[in-house]
Design a protein around this motif. Structure first.
Motif, short mmCIF file in Angstrom:
data_model
loop_
_atom_site.label_atom_id
_atom_site.label_comp_id
_atom_site.label_asym_id
_atom_site.label_seq_id
_atom_site.Cartn_x
_atom_site.Cartn_y
_atom_site.Cartn_z
N UNK A 1 -7.85 -2.23 0.64
CA UNK A 1 -6.74 -2.69 0.06
C UNK A 1 -6.68 -3.24 -1.45
N UNK A 2 -7.89 -3.86 -1.53
CA UNK A 2 -8.01 -4.64 -2.75
C UNK A 2 -8.15 -3.60 -4.09
N UNK A 3 -9.00 -2.66 -3.53
CA UNK A 3 -9.38 -1.64 -4.57
C UNK A 3 -8.98 -0.34 -4.31
N UNK A 4 -7.57 -0.29 -3.55
CA UNK A 4 -6.75 0.89 -3.41
C UNK A 4 -6.16 1.70 -4.69
N UNK A 5 -5.78 2.74 -4.59
CA UNK A 5 -5.19 3.32 -5.94
C UNK A 5 -4.21 2.75 -6.33
N UNK A 6 -3.06 2.14 -5.37
CA UNK A 6 -1.84 1.51 -5.74
C UNK A 6 -2.19 0.05 -6.01
N UNK A 7 -3.15 -0.50 -5.59
CA UNK A 7 -3.51 -1.88 -6.05
C UNK A 7 -3.91 -1.74 -7.66
N UNK A 8 -4.75 -0.92 -7.78
CA UNK A 8 -5.16 -0.85 -9.05
C UNK A 8 -4.30 -0.38 -10.12
N UNK A 9 -3.35 0.52 -9.80
CA UNK A 9 -2.13 0.58 -10.48
C UNK A 9 -1.40 -0.42 -10.98
N UNK A 50 -0.01 6.56 -12.24
CA UNK A 50 -0.74 6.55 -10.78
C UNK A 50 -1.47 7.95 -10.80
N UNK A 51 -2.73 7.89 -10.66
CA UNK A 51 -3.62 9.05 -10.56
C UNK A 51 -3.90 9.23 -9.08
N UNK A 52 -3.57 10.60 -8.95
CA UNK A 52 -4.20 11.13 -7.69
C UNK A 52 -5.53 11.77 -8.01
N UNK A 75 -8.34 12.53 -20.94
CA UNK A 75 -8.07 11.92 -19.75
C UNK A 75 -7.38 12.92 -18.77
N UNK A 76 -8.22 12.88 -17.28
CA UNK A 76 -7.61 13.74 -16.24
C UNK A 76 -6.33 13.05 -15.63
N UNK A 77 -5.29 13.63 -15.71
CA UNK A 77 -4.18 13.34 -15.13
C UNK A 77 -3.72 14.18 -14.09
N UNK A 78 -2.68 13.85 -13.50
CA UNK A 78 -2.34 14.67 -12.18
C UNK A 78 -1.77 16.15 -12.48
#
Length: 85
Positions: A1-9, A50-52, A75-78
């Motif tokens: 959870x600490x390094x999940x995409x949402x947490x990093x965002x 937020x990058x997928x 930059x790689x975006x969605x």
């Protein structure tokens, strides 16, 4: 959870909001001294998104290679690849 995409965002958003306070002050000082900086993004970069994770297509790889050859930032975006100077 600490390094999940949402947490990093959210960490990136909090950092950007903190840095924007100092950037506004810096922008004001630069403009008072006669500088020609008009926006905060030129000082601290773009607002985080937020990058997928997505697979790169052949066109994306060609654009990345073109940017590397010409010394441009990418930059790689969605939605695709964003190339800037």
């Amino acid at each position: 959870m600490f390094n999940s995409d949402i947490a990093v965002y959210f960490k990136q958003v909090n950092y950007y909001e903190d840095m924007s306070k100092f950037a506004k002050l810096g922008l004001w000082i630069i403009q008072c001294l006669g500088g020609d900086v008009d926006d905060i993004e030129s000082l601290i970069g773009e607002y985080p998104t937020l990058q997928n994770k997505r697979e790169l297509t052949q066109d994306d790889l060609e654009l990345i290679e073109l940017a590397k050859q010409n010394g441009l930032k990418y930059k790689i975006t969605n939605t695709g690849i964003k190339i800037s100077a």
